[in-house]
Design an enzyme around this catalytic site. Structure first.
Site, PDB file in Angstrom:
ATOM      1  N   GLY A 412     -12.365  25.930   0.146  1.00 44.36           N
ATOM      2  CA  GLY A 412     -12.019  24.489  -0.019  1.00 44.36           C
ATOM      3  C   GLY A 412     -12.281  23.979  -1.384  1.00 44.36           C
ATOM      4  O   GLY A 412     -13.235  24.390  -2.115  1.00 44.36           O
ATOM      5  N   SER A 415     -13.217  16.777  -4.321  1.00 46.36           N
ATOM      6  CA  SER A 415     -13.164  15.880  -5.419  1.00 46.36           C
ATOM      7  C   SER A 415     -14.228  16.400  -6.517  1.00 46.36           C
ATOM      8  O   SER A 415     -13.966  16.358  -7.879  1.00 46.36           O
ATOM      9  CB  SER A 415     -13.560  14.438  -5.154  1.00 46.36           C
ATOM     10  OG  SER A 415     -12.536  13.929  -4.285  1.00 46.36           O
ATOM     11  N   PHE A 416     -15.320  16.848  -6.299  1.00 43.39           N
ATOM     12  CA  PHE A 416     -16.446  17.255  -7.251  1.00 43.39           C
ATOM     13  C   PHE A 416     -16.675  18.548  -7.105  1.00 43.39           C
ATOM     14  O   PHE A 416     -17.724  18.982  -7.696  1.00 43.39           O
ATOM     15  CB  PHE A 416     -17.632  16.145  -6.990  1.00 43.39           C
ATOM     16  CG  PHE A 416     -17.329  14.903  -6.988  1.00 43.39           C
ATOM     17  CD1 PHE A 416     -16.820  13.925  -7.923  1.00 43.39           C
ATOM     18  CD2 PHE A 416     -17.451  14.110  -5.825  1.00 43.39           C
ATOM     19  CE1 PHE A 416     -16.588  12.992  -8.210  1.00 43.39           C
ATOM     20  CE2 PHE A 416     -17.042  12.703  -5.747  1.00 43.39           C
ATOM     21  CZ  PHE A 416     -16.676  12.330  -7.066  1.00 43.39           C
ATOM     22  N   GLY A 417     -15.916  19.448  -6.708  1.00 40.22           N
ATOM     23  CA  GLY A 417     -16.510  21.020  -6.705  1.00 40.22           C
ATOM     24  C   GLY A 417     -15.548  21.656  -5.582  1.00 40.22           C
ATOM     25  O   GLY A 417     -14.820  21.463  -4.866  1.00 40.22           O
ATOM     26  N   VAL A 419     -15.957  24.824  -2.392  1.00 42.06           N
ATOM     27  CA  VAL A 419     -16.533  25.468  -1.350  1.00 42.06           C
ATOM     28  C   VAL A 419     -16.572  26.867  -1.090  1.00 42.06           C
ATOM     29  O   VAL A 419     -15.159  27.381  -0.919  1.00 42.06           O
ATOM     30  CB  VAL A 419     -16.560  24.802  -0.112  1.00 42.06           C
ATOM     31  CG1 VAL A 419     -17.497  25.241   1.025  1.00 42.06           C
ATOM     32  CG2 VAL A 419     -16.967  23.289  -0.344  1.00 42.06           C
ATOM     33  N   LYS A 434     -21.262  24.821  -1.685  1.00 42.94           N
ATOM     34  CA  LYS A 434     -20.676  23.723  -2.492  1.00 42.94           C
ATOM     35  C   LYS A 434     -21.049  23.707  -3.577  1.00 42.94           C
ATOM     36  O   LYS A 434     -22.396  23.310  -3.901  1.00 42.94           O
ATOM     37  CB  LYS A 434     -20.709  22.484  -1.617  1.00 42.94           C
ATOM     38  CG  LYS A 434     -19.854  21.457  -2.421  1.00 42.94           C
ATOM     39  CD  LYS A 434     -20.075  20.124  -1.690  1.00 42.94           C
ATOM     40  CE  LYS A 434     -19.604  18.798  -2.367  1.00 42.94           C
ATOM     41  NZ  LYS A 434     -19.552  17.705  -1.551  1.00 42.94           N
ATOM     42  N   ASP A 543     -16.260   8.114   3.329  1.00 45.08           N
ATOM     43  CA  ASP A 543     -15.230   9.234   3.176  1.00 45.08           C
ATOM     44  C   ASP A 543     -14.862  10.041   4.534  1.00 45.08           C
ATOM     45  O   ASP A 543     -14.602  10.967   4.521  1.00 45.08           O
ATOM     46  CB  ASP A 543     -15.508   9.930   2.007  1.00 45.08           C
ATOM     47  CG  ASP A 543     -14.275  10.608   1.609  1.00 45.08           C
ATOM     48  OD1 ASP A 543     -13.155  10.172   1.972  1.00 45.08           O
ATOM     49  OD2 ASP A 543     -14.316  11.683   0.683  1.00 45.08           O
TER      50      ASP A 543
END
Length: 721
Positions: A412, A415-417, A419, A434, A543
């Site tokens: 996956g 937005s910020f990294g 997985v 992550k 979120d």
């Protein structure tokens, strides 16, 4: 079943002036109810289980009730299971002096209960459950001396339980659960009360000693409050109790000996409190006890093995660290005898002496070790756990576990990294890693927010974090990662909107059954309820969406990705949530509309996202679908389809292939109607959560309760397989 009426109630009904019984329940009637002012002879009006009302879009749609004041002998009015909204008019206090039953449950009625209801001096039954009623419980209800059944559960009632209810000596059934009531526990001090449910509120203080007067009590549920006391010994006088639920409070002390008189008890739940001491032996002798939950307390000593303790599916004792013995399946440590304890104390004394002398030697090398650690820090990254119970993993270990963060292990991208799936060679555990992309603006803030949120929360429906790794990689660059328990069934997004190509591994596409969707929706509601209402400071996820709901091997839902989480410090006038909400984006389609106007994050914002998620789960339609344009949204699409097209808008996967037994063509008519009703209720919940005005949204704890009711109804009709 016979013929069912559809359409609206004709205005010509007012011509039937000799009518005494108007019974229209169990049909498919829609729209507003016309004036019944000319029906002077009415004794009973039944409108239940239709689609009457506008769902609250007309604030005056209950005005027809005033026309019933002309029926001077009216006794019964039954309206539950419709779409009536708006507020209750004060004129209901002018119903006839012979009026005995008012049932308004399972609608969308809002506003306050009019105090004029206290004028109905002959009233015996009052049901207003499962609505949106707010404000206080009027003290005027204490005037209803003949009242036998009072059900106001699943609303938004607030304030205290009025002391005037203590006067209701005829009351035998009282349910005020799932509201926002506060203050002390109040109930009739004398009388024949059989059922008392005050659960899921904010009641505080003690359980009154006067409970002893309720000698006929069968069910007592005060769970999910903030009651702080010992169990009163007088509770033993209620020897007819079959259900006693005290869980999720602040009760403390030992289980009193007086409880031994509750020989008829079938369910006893004391979990998530501060009870301590040994588990009394008399619990073994309760021959009717079918469920015993003592989990998450401070009980100690030997766990009994007889009676209910021999049934591992009926007894729950997790979270009591000082318990020992019991059936092997509980996996508790063996109990230590007194002689062993004495030997242990001598051993500890010797060990202490050795440690003292050893420390002298250790002091000499501490400086050396510290300097060496500083020297190695650049080359060997450090890993810091979120709490002491979590294990440490270095950058090198994570690199090896993910095969160098190989693209083949990428599961996956957020937005910020990214997985990655990983395999720990030391113990064979599968993990999800992550890795934060620190070049992205906001990534570091996201990492800190997630660490802050996850370090103090624990719930079966939250994604379990194993550790946080913060250090430098082999290039000397800053490295930050979060390590989670791996969820083998991926995320909800993949199941709701699977790849059109069949899964090569198992030969079929992913499909979620009706039962799985109900269960997952309950799981997510439980997770949000925990974050919003059970943490020390409320936590707002910010979120919530299908890709952030992970599914384990048993298809249990776990809410994850806390990168946008806000912790609300409610005691501060300037909350951390409002300070950090500037520029909050969330995810298009799921973000509450008020956030676009700069409103601070709130529980209601999460509830909005949940409502959209629920509608998506059962329609199978994404809120960002191309079909939703030109002011048409998923919310509006569902709202326009109700009440008559609930099945037509439902994901067709639920009516064929793996769910062939639920096919609308094969179902008997009665079961078909139940399925239709339950789907419509699910959609009503989704709509009530995603209304534009935040204060009108349903609270998440009530969502979970209503979904549980739907599950029970479907199970009873054998619609869940």
């Amino acid at each position: 079943m016979g013929f069912q009426f559809a359409g609206s109630i004709p205005l010509s009904i007012s011509n039937a002036t000799n009518l005494t019984h108007l019974e229209l329940g169990g049909n498919e009637l829609v729209g507003k109810v016309p004036s019944l002012a000319n029906l002077h002879n009415l004794l009973k009006v039944t409108l239940c289980t239709n689609y009457l009302g506008t769902g609250g879009f007309d604030a005056n749609e209950l005005s027809f009730l005033c026309s019933l004041t002309n029926a001077t002998n009216l006794m019964i009015l039954v309206m539950q299971g419709n779409r009536f909204g708006g507020t209750l008019p004060a004129c209901i206090g002018n119903f006839s002096s012979t009026f005995i039953a008012l049932r308004l449950g399972q609608n969308l009625i809002s506003g306050e209960i009019p105090r004029e209801i206290g004028n109905l001096v002959s009233l015996q039954g009052l049901r207003m459950d499962d609505n949106l009623i707010s404000g206080p419980i009027p003290s005027d209800l204490g005037k209803l001396s003949h009242l036998a059944k009072l059900i106001l559960s699943n609303n938004n009632l607030s304030g205290i339980i009025p002391p005037s209810l203590q006067n209701l000596q005829m009351l035998f059934f009282l349910n005020l659960s799932n509201n926002n009531l506060s203050g002390p526990v109040i109930f009739p001090m004398v009388g024949d009360l059989i059922y008392l449910d005050l659960s899921w509120n904010h009641l505080s203080g003690v359980l009154p000693m006067e409970i002893r007067n309720l000698k006929h009590l069968d069910t007592l549920d005060v769970s999910r409050n903030i009651l702080d006391s010992e169990i009163p010994s007088s509770l033993g006088n209620c020897d007819g109790l079959t259900v006693l639920r005290l869980q999720d409070n602040l009760f403390h002390g030992p289980i009193p000996q007086s409880i031994s008189s509750l020989i008829s008890i079938k369910e006893l739940d004391l979990s998530v409190n501060n009870f301590y001491g040994e588990i009394p032996q008399f619990l073994e002798k309760f021959q009717f006890l079918e469920k015993l939950n003592l989990s998450y307390n401070h009980f100690e000593g030997m766990l009994p093995t007889e009676g209910v303790f021999g049934n591992v599916s009926a007894t729950f004792v997790a979270g009591n660290e000082k318990l020992c013995g019991g059936m092997p399946v509980f996996e508790l440590p063996k109990c230590v005898s007194q002689n062993s304890k004495s030997r242990g104390r001598v051993h500890k004394l010797k060990l202490t002496i050795a440690i003292v002398f050893g420390l002298l030697g250790i002091t000499l090398v501490v400086t050396f070790l510290h300097l060496r650690w500083l020297k190695q820090r650049r080359n060997e990254p450090i890993s810091s756990s979120l709490n002491d119970s979590l294990f440490n993993l270095s950058y090198g270990t994570l690199l090896k576990a993910t095969d160098g963060f190989s693209s083949t292990n990428l599961i996956g991208v957020g937005s910020f990294g990214s997985v990655y799936k990983g395999l720990l060679q030391e113990n064979g555990n599968v993990i999800a890693v992550k890795v934060l992309n620190l070049t992205r603006h906001g990534a570091l803030k996201s990492f800190k927010a997630e660490c802050e949120a996850l370090k103090s929360i624990k719930h079966r429906n939250l994604l379990k974090v194993l550790t946080a790794c913060s250090g430098v990689d082999y290039k000397g660059d800053e490295f930050k990662a979060l390590v989670y328990e791996f969820m083998i069934n991926g995320n909800l997004e993949e199941w709701l909107h699977p790849n059109p190509a069949p899964n090569v591994a198992d030969g079929h596409s992913k499909k979620l059954s009706l039962l799985q969707r109900i269960n997952i929706s309950i799981d997510v509601a439980f997770a949000l309820d925990y974050l919003h209402n059970q943490c020390e400071s409320p936590i707002i996820h910010c979120d919530l969406k299908p890709s952030n709901v992970l599914l384990d091997a048993d298809m249990v839902g776990h809410v994850g990705d806390f990168g946008l989480t806000k912790i609300v410090l409610e005691s501060m006038s300037d909350t951390r949530a409002s300070m950090s909400s500037v520029g909050l984006k969330g995810t298009i389609g799921y973000t509450a509309p008020e956030y676009a106007n700069g409103s601070p994050v709130s529980r209601e914002g999460d509830v909005y996202s949940y409502g959209i998620l629920l509608l998506e789960m059962f329609t199978g339609l994404s809120p960002t679908s191309d079909m939703f344009r030109d002011n048409l949204s998923l919310h509006n699409y569902v709202d326009k389809a109700l009440p008559l097209q609930a099945k037509e808008i439902t994901d067709p996967v639920l009516f064929h292939e793996g769910e062939s037994h639920n096919s609308s063509q094969d179902l008997p008519r009665e079961r078909n109607c139940i399925l239709q009703e339950c789907l419509e209720t699910v959609y009503h919940i989704g709509l009530a959560c995603s209304v534009e005005e935040p204060r009108r949204r349903m609270s998440i704890d009530k969502v979970a309760t209503q979904l549980h009711s739907i599950k029970k109804k479907l199970s009873a009709a054998s619609l869940l397989g």
